[in-house]
Write a protein that holds these residues in place. Structure first.
Motif, PDB file in Angstrom:
ATOM      1  N   VAL A 113       4.854 -46.235  12.857  1.00 12.42           N
ATOM      2  CA  VAL A 113       5.517 -45.172  13.613  1.00 12.42           C
ATOM      3  C   VAL A 113       5.015 -45.127  15.046  1.00 12.42           C
ATOM      4  CG1 VAL A 113       5.779 -42.685  13.767  1.00 12.42           C
ATOM      5  CG2 VAL A 113       6.020 -43.803  11.575  1.00 12.42           C
TER       6      VAL A 113
ATOM      7  N   LEU B 158       6.192 -47.962  17.129  1.00 13.63           N
ATOM      8  CA  LEU B 158       7.569 -47.686  17.540  1.00 13.63           C
ATOM      9  C   LEU B 158       7.580 -46.787  18.769  1.00 13.63           C
ATOM     10  CD1 LEU B 158      10.490 -48.166  16.683  1.00 13.63           C
ATOM     11  CD2 LEU B 158      10.351 -46.148  15.267  1.00 13.63           C
TER      12      LEU B 158
ATOM     13  N   LEU C 180      17.390 -41.815   1.697  1.00 11.50           N
ATOM     14  CA  LEU C 180      17.183 -41.254   3.029  1.00 11.50           C
ATOM     15  C   LEU C 180      16.860 -42.354   4.038  1.00 11.50           C
ATOM     16  CD1 LEU C 180      16.654 -38.382   4.443  1.00 11.50           C
ATOM     17  CD2 LEU C 180      14.309 -39.073   4.314  1.00 11.50           C
TER      18      LEU C 180
ATOM     19  N   ALA D 166      18.876 -43.292   7.342  1.00 14.12           N
ATOM     20  CA  ALA D 166      18.242 -43.365   8.664  1.00 14.12           C
ATOM     21  C   ALA D 166      18.510 -44.711   9.305  1.00 14.12           C
ATOM     22  CB  ALA D 166      16.740 -43.131   8.533  1.00 14.12           C
TER      23      ALA D 166
ATOM     24  N   VAL E 131      20.402 -45.152  12.799  1.00 15.80           N
ATOM     25  CA  VAL E 131      19.772 -45.738  13.980  1.00 15.80           C
ATOM     26  C   VAL E 131      20.610 -46.891  14.516  1.00 15.80           C
ATOM     27  CG1 VAL E 131      17.807 -47.071  14.745  1.00 15.80           C
ATOM     28  CG2 VAL E 131      17.464 -45.032  13.398  1.00 15.80           C
TER      29      VAL E 131
ATOM     30  N   PHE F  97       5.810 -38.437   0.270  1.00 12.30           N
ATOM     31  CA  PHE F  97       7.194 -38.271   0.694  1.00 12.30           C
ATOM     32  C   PHE F  97       7.292 -37.770   2.122  1.00 12.30           C
ATOM     33  CE2 PHE F  97       9.206 -39.652  -2.930  1.00 12.30           C
ATOM     34  CZ  PHE F  97       8.605 -39.151  -4.054  1.00 12.30           C
TER      35      PHE F  97
ATOM     36  N   ILE G  79       5.314 -38.518   4.539  1.00 14.28           N
ATOM     37  CA  ILE G  79       5.126 -39.670   5.421  1.00 14.28           C
ATOM     38  C   ILE G  79       6.412 -40.479   5.496  1.00 14.28           C
ATOM     39  CG2 ILE G  79       3.878 -41.836   5.702  1.00 14.28           C
ATOM     40  CD1 ILE G  79       1.438 -40.538   4.598  1.00 14.28           C
ATOM     41  N   THR G  80       7.053 -40.668   4.345  1.00 15.58           N
ATOM     42  CA  THR G  80       8.310 -41.414   4.340  1.00 15.58           C
ATOM     43  C   THR G  80       9.356 -40.737   5.217  1.00 15.58           C
ATOM     44  OG1 THR G  80       7.840 -41.963   2.043  1.00 15.58           O
ATOM     45  CG2 THR G  80      10.065 -42.391   2.830  1.00 15.58           C
ATOM     46  N   VAL G  81       9.526 -39.446   5.009  1.00 12.56           N
ATOM     47  CA  VAL G  81      10.534 -38.724   5.772  1.00 12.56           C
ATOM     48  C   VAL G  81      10.186 -38.746   7.250  1.00 12.56           C
ATOM     49  CG1 VAL G  81      11.555 -36.483   6.160  1.00 12.56           C
ATOM     50  CG2 VAL G  81      11.198 -37.261   3.851  1.00 12.56           C
ATOM     51  N   ALA G  82       8.883 -38.615   7.560  1.00 15.61           N
ATOM     52  CA  ALA G  82       8.489 -38.636   8.963  1.00 15.61           C
ATOM     53  C   ALA G  82       8.852 -39.959   9.601  1.00 15.61           C
ATOM     54  CB  ALA G  82       6.985 -38.382   9.082  1.00 15.61           C
ATOM     55  N   ALA G  83       8.630 -41.039   8.876  1.00 19.79           N
ATOM     56  CA  ALA G  83       8.976 -42.355   9.422  1.00 19.79           C
ATOM     57  C   ALA G  83      10.461 -42.448   9.703  1.00 19.79           C
ATOM     58  CB  ALA G  83       8.555 -43.447   8.437  1.00 19.79           C
ATOM     59  N   ALA G  84      11.258 -42.005   8.762  1.00 14.31           N
ATOM     60  CA  ALA G  84      12.712 -42.067   8.970  1.00 14.31           C
ATOM     61  C   ALA G  84      13.112 -41.195  10.148  1.00 14.31           C
ATOM     62  CB  ALA G  84      13.434 -41.605   7.691  1.00 14.31           C
TER      63      ALA G  84
ATOM     64  N   VAL H  50      11.337 -40.217  12.700  1.00 16.89           N
ATOM     65  CA  VAL H  50      10.914 -40.767  13.996  1.00 16.89           C
ATOM     66  C   VAL H  50      11.884 -41.832  14.455  1.00 16.89           C
ATOM     67  CG1 VAL H  50       9.197 -42.233  15.076  1.00 16.89           C
ATOM     68  CG2 VAL H  50       8.493 -40.235  13.817  1.00 16.89           C
ATOM     69  N   ALA H  51      12.295 -42.689  13.520  1.00 13.80           N
ATOM     70  CA  ALA H  51      13.229 -43.751  13.898  1.00 13.80           C
ATOM     71  C   ALA H  51      14.495 -43.160  14.489  1.00 13.80           C
ATOM     72  CB  ALA H  51      13.552 -44.601  12.672  1.00 13.80           C
ATOM     73  N   VAL H  52      15.065 -42.205  13.778  1.00 15.91           N
ATOM     74  CA  VAL H  52      16.320 -41.628  14.257  1.00 15.91           C
ATOM     75  C   VAL H  52      16.104 -40.870  15.553  1.00 15.91           C
ATOM     76  CG1 VAL H  52      18.160 -40.046  13.688  1.00 15.91           C
ATOM     77  CG2 VAL H  52      17.221 -41.482  11.926  1.00 15.91           C
TER      78      VAL H  52
ATOM     79  N   LEU I 188      13.849 -41.288  17.894  1.00 14.78           N
ATOM     80  CA  LEU I 188      13.661 -42.187  19.033  1.00 14.78           C
ATOM     81  C   LEU I 188      14.968 -42.841  19.441  1.00 14.78           C
ATOM     82  CD1 LEU I 188      10.205 -43.730  18.258  1.00 14.78           C
ATOM     83  CD2 LEU I 188      10.837 -42.140  20.053  1.00 14.78           C
TER      84      LEU I 188
END
Lengths: 177, 612, 102
Positions: free
Chosen positions: A64, A67, A157, A161, A165, C66, C68-73, C75-77, C79
């Motif tokens: 993260v 990124l 999810l 995402a 993206v 979970f 952490i997983t959601v945070a990663a997703a 962050v991607a979106v 950014l």
């Protein structure tokens, strides 16, 4: 004073977080964030959550934040110029001290937490709580039996995402808008 | 239950999956290697299935629990009773020979690797359906089979009609699967278990709810192309011929019949009646429609529809073992017919129009012999494989309901008519085109399966099964097999005789004019009626006129009610007033201000709740 | 040295959260704001792990997985959105992005 290791890592984390919040340069902030995350991961280790600690470093600090760094470098913005207007600085300080006071009062001075730490068993919140272990294997077993549905949804999810993206990154001028 | 046999099933199920993965990862370009790997695996599992069939009289069970949601346990497991072992053998055996045929047929195709990977994954999926021990597992593999079918029909994906056909097959199947999944939910809610054995042991006091059987039947209607979801099967002929042989003749469509046989204990009489009537009707109608197709594969597709109707009728008559028997026999001769068609198409350089063939008996003798043998089996000539099952069903219908018997008799007559037509147009008479004139016999990889399945099994499966395989291995299927005897005056035999005679007449009738369909020339309106795609036109009308109007109406409602009233007036009205009043101060467009208000509000709330 | 108790860990988590929140309110660079947001999230995961450890149950830790997983997703979106915004507006200073006003 608590445990030496804990103090060290707590200080490290807080220092890094301060760096994150106060630094003018975005890249320095990112570095501070990474350090803060590593500090938090160290705290996870101290809390016997080894798997989560490694996960934190690998995913959060590793993927993260990398990124973030990519995007910071990509967008190539200038450093924050000048100092903050006094209103903003005052607001910031006021908020922080208010919250910090609230946190300290809640977790240290009030009796709420120490009762729990003293060993009073909290009322059971779930029907079959999972036994505490440190092994990654039982973590995985939990994920695939009791928490199978959330796992599947998390996977979904991530897919959403991903699709989002990709579609966001498309150039608006190519083809139809 | 001996552990040895459950491990056998593991091998049978996971070998094709392994082959498919290996091909997908490494052998996409190495077509020949992929072909032989896939074929080798297919023969291996056929051998294992044969061992399983001849060795075990007792049921094999194995189960592993995967998830427990509250009281309900969901798992993956095998339940191999006699029906399952028979189906396992038939499927894997026929599939193995079709794999061998594909090696020859697809030799010039560059995308061979992908094709054989698809065949292997299909094998995994269909075998999963056969061995599954609970409804959910069946459904998962059901969908996998649908996916494999989608992938294989669209093998020539650059052709529009192939891509459209695969989409159609998948979507129509999906409609049926909707009913299936509702049935699973109903079963779970009502009985708390999805396990076949557990359900079989239940004897509900008020009888089985009719809705359960009706919903689960929807899956069967979709997958086995029963009325009204039969429209995808003829279009699915756009795939390569081995795919048509394997999937749409011998195995996938029969999966629905097998499933119905598995759950036959929970079907109520009204549901059974419905299945029987629609099955018999479909059998008669499809048989007649087969007379109006010039494409050899489409004609065979209608023939398959007719036979599926017969199988459905057998289930509806309350004799699932007859349906399973017919499914096994049908697999042999229909696969032969399709493979023969493939051989003919290959020989005539990808010509599929029957009117442009002709005279191939001289030029492709082995193919002709196998095809004719399979045709005779199809027409239920006494003591051939098809006779054992088809006549048994005719007899059962005669005892039950004379209307059904009449429909099935009509179907039998139609079978002989279209079969005679096909044989006459393709193999006899003069060659009607350059391609037919220069046709030559196919290589051994293609003729060997024809010989084994056509001259071997289509002919001898019936009495071979009664003599060579122990009755215990066949269990419920063995009884009707052994009971079939030639009674000269039974109604079934009389129907068969009439049909054969009419077939003979048809043979001469279609030979009158070369390169022209005699029926079309003489009775163009009848031909037109048979050729017209009634259901497709109906579905097209349904979507265009009805569904589109409903969608437009709902869109209008959405615009009016939700957009107009709820959002513009209610949702935006009050805030608009508030916004007007606070616009200067609060709506400045600055993110940080908004964040601050958010935080301030949260803190106020938190203070309020904590202070209580 | 006494053992670290639950309140020590929660204190740390709370302070980090407060710092993050301050950062969100004060900073103008959107990317730094986003990072502070993520710091808040990380602080809450710390709190959850602490609770999981001291209540001697694993459910909290699984929840962190979970998160952490959601945070990663997320962050991607997020950014991707910021990049798209930059392309349109040429700036990511939150003060300059105020066209949504009355």
């Amino acid at each position: 004073m608590p445990d030496g290791l804990f103090t060290f890592f707590a200080a490290l984390t807080l220092g890094a977080a301060l760096l994150l919040v106060l630094s003018r340069n975005a890249v320095t902030s990112a570095m501070g964030m990474i350090l803060a995350l590593v500090g938090i991961a160290a705290d996870f280790f101290l809390l016997d959550a080894y798997f989560l600690g490694v996960l934190q470093v690998l995913v959060y600090a590793g993927a993260v934040m990398v990124l973030f760094l990519f995007i910071i470098m990509l967008l190539d913005t200038d450093d924050a110029t000048g100092s903050y207007p006094w209103k903003t600085a005052a607001l910031g300080l006021a908020t922080f001290f208010l919250l910090a006071a609230g946190v300290v009062w809640l977790f240290h001075w009030s009796g709420a937490v120490s009762a729990t730490a003293a060993g009073v068993t909290p009322p059971e919140l779930s029907a079959n709580p999972a036994e505490f272990t440190t092994a990654a294997k039982s973590f995985g077993r939990l994920l695939y039996t009791k928490y199978l549905l959330p796992l599947e949804i998390a996977g979904f999810l991530l897919l959403v995402a991903l699709v989002g993206v990709v579609s966001l990154s498309k150039d608006a001028t190519e083809g139809q808008a | 239950m001996s552990p040895d046999f459950s491990s056998l099933v593991h091998w049978i199920l996971f070998l094709p999956l392994g082959a498919a993965l290996f091909i997908a990862l490494f052998l996409r370009r190495a077509g020949a290697l992929a072909a032989w790997l896939s074929t080798g695996v297919a023969f291996a599992i056929a051998a294992l299935a044969l061992r399983l069939l001849t060795a075990t009289p007792a049921d094999t069970r194995w189960h592993v629990e995967l998830a427990k949601l509250g009281d309900v346990s969901l798992g993956f497991g095998y339940l191999l009773d006699a029906n399952a072992r028979l189906m396992l053998f038939v499927v894997s055996f026929v599939a193995a020979w079709i794999h061998l045929f594909s090696v020859g047929y697809m030799r010039d195709d560059d995308a061979r690797g992908r094709f054989f990977g698809g065949l292997s994954i299909f094998m995994f999926s269909i075998l999963g359906i056969v061995v599954a021990d609970n409804l959910l597992m069946t459904f998962v593999f059901w969908e996998l089979v649908g996916f494999s079918s989608y992938m294989l029909i669209a093998h020539y994906f650059d052709k529009d009609y192939a891509a459209a056909a695969s989409k159609k097959a998948f979507i129509v199947n999906r409609v049926g699967d909707l009913g299936f999944i509702l049935g699973i939910a109903f079963c779970l809610a009502h009985f708390g278990t999805l396990d076949f054995a557990a359900l079989g042991a239940l004897k509900p006091a008020a009888g089985w709810p009719w809705l359960l059987g009706a919903l689960l039947m929807c899956g069967f209607i979709g997958k086995s192309a029963q009325f009204p979801l039969h429209v995808w099967l003829t279009d699915a002929m756009a795939g390569p011929t081995p795919v048509s042989a394997l999937i749409h003749a011998a195995t996938m469509v029969a999966a629905g019949v097998y499933f119905m046989a598995r759950i036959s204990f929970l079907l109520t009489p009204d549901v059974l009646q419905l299945v029987a009537v629609s099955g018999a009707g479909m059998a008669a109608l499809a048989g007649l429609c087969a007379l109006a197709q010039t494409d050899i594969k489409k004609s065979l597709a209608y023939s398959t529809l007719a036979h599926l109707g017969i199988m459905g009728c057998a289930i509806g008559l309350g004799r699932p073992e007859l349906a399973v028997l017919h499914m096994a026999m049908h697999a042999f001769f229909k696969a032969t017919l399709f493979l023969g068609a493939g051989s003919v198409i290959h020989g005539c350089h990808h010509e599929q129009d029957m009117l442009k063939m002709g005279g191939l008996a001289r030029r492709m003798p082995v193919t002709t012999a196998a095809f004719v043998a399979a045709t005779l089996s199809n027409c239920a000539v006494p003591f051939l494989a098809g006779w054992y099952s088809k006549d048994a069903i005719l007899e059962a219908a005669h005892e039950h309901n004379l209307y059904l018997f009449a429909l099935l008799a009509l179907a039998a007559v139609a079978t002989c008519l279209y079969s005679a037509r096909m044989v006459r147009l393709v193999f006899f008479g003069p060659a009607n085109s350059e391609a037919a004139d220069h046709a030559h016999e196919s290589p051994w990889t293609m003729t060997a399966p024809l010989v084994v399945l056509g001259l071997g099994f289509s002919v001898a499966a019936g009495f071979g099964a009664t003599t060579l395989i122990p009755a215990a291995a066949l269990a419920r299927v063995a009884e009707p097999l052994r009971a079939m005897a030639f009674h000269a005056t039974s109604p079934a035999t009389l129907v068969g005789l009439v049909a054969l005679i009419l077939g003979g007449f048809a043979f001469r009738y279609y030979g009158r004019a070369a390169g022209v369909d005699s029926l079309r020339a003489d009775l163009p309106r009848v031909y037109g009626l048979l050729e017209f795609r009634w259901m497709d036109t109906f579905y097209g009308w349904l979507v265009d006129s009805v569904q589109r109007r409903v969608a437009e109406f709902i869109a209008f409602l959405d615009l009016l009610l939700i957009n107009g009233v709820a959002v513009r007036w209610l949702g935006a009205g009050l805030p608009a007033v508030v916004g007007y009043l606070t616009g200067r101060t609060l709506h400045r467009g600055q993110t940080r201000l908004y964040a601050l208000s958010l935080v301030a509000g949260t803190l106020l709330l938190a203070w309020y709740f904590l202070a209580r | 040295m006494e053992h670290t108790t639950l309140s020590h860990h929660l204190l740390l988590a709370g302070l980090l959260f407060a710092l993050g929140l301050t950062g969100v309110l004060v900073r103008r660079n959107l990317l730094v704001v986003y990072m502070c947001l993520e710091l808040m999230l990380a602080a809450t995961t710390l709190a959850m792990v602490a609770f999981s450890r001291f209540a001697h149950k694993m459910d909290g830790a699984v929840f962190v997985f979970f998160v952490i997983t959601v945070a990663a997703a997320e962050v991607a979106v997020g950014l991707a959105l910021i990049v798209a915004l930059y392309r349109r507006r040429g700036t990511i200073q939150s003060d300059a992005l105020d066209t949504l006003r009355d």
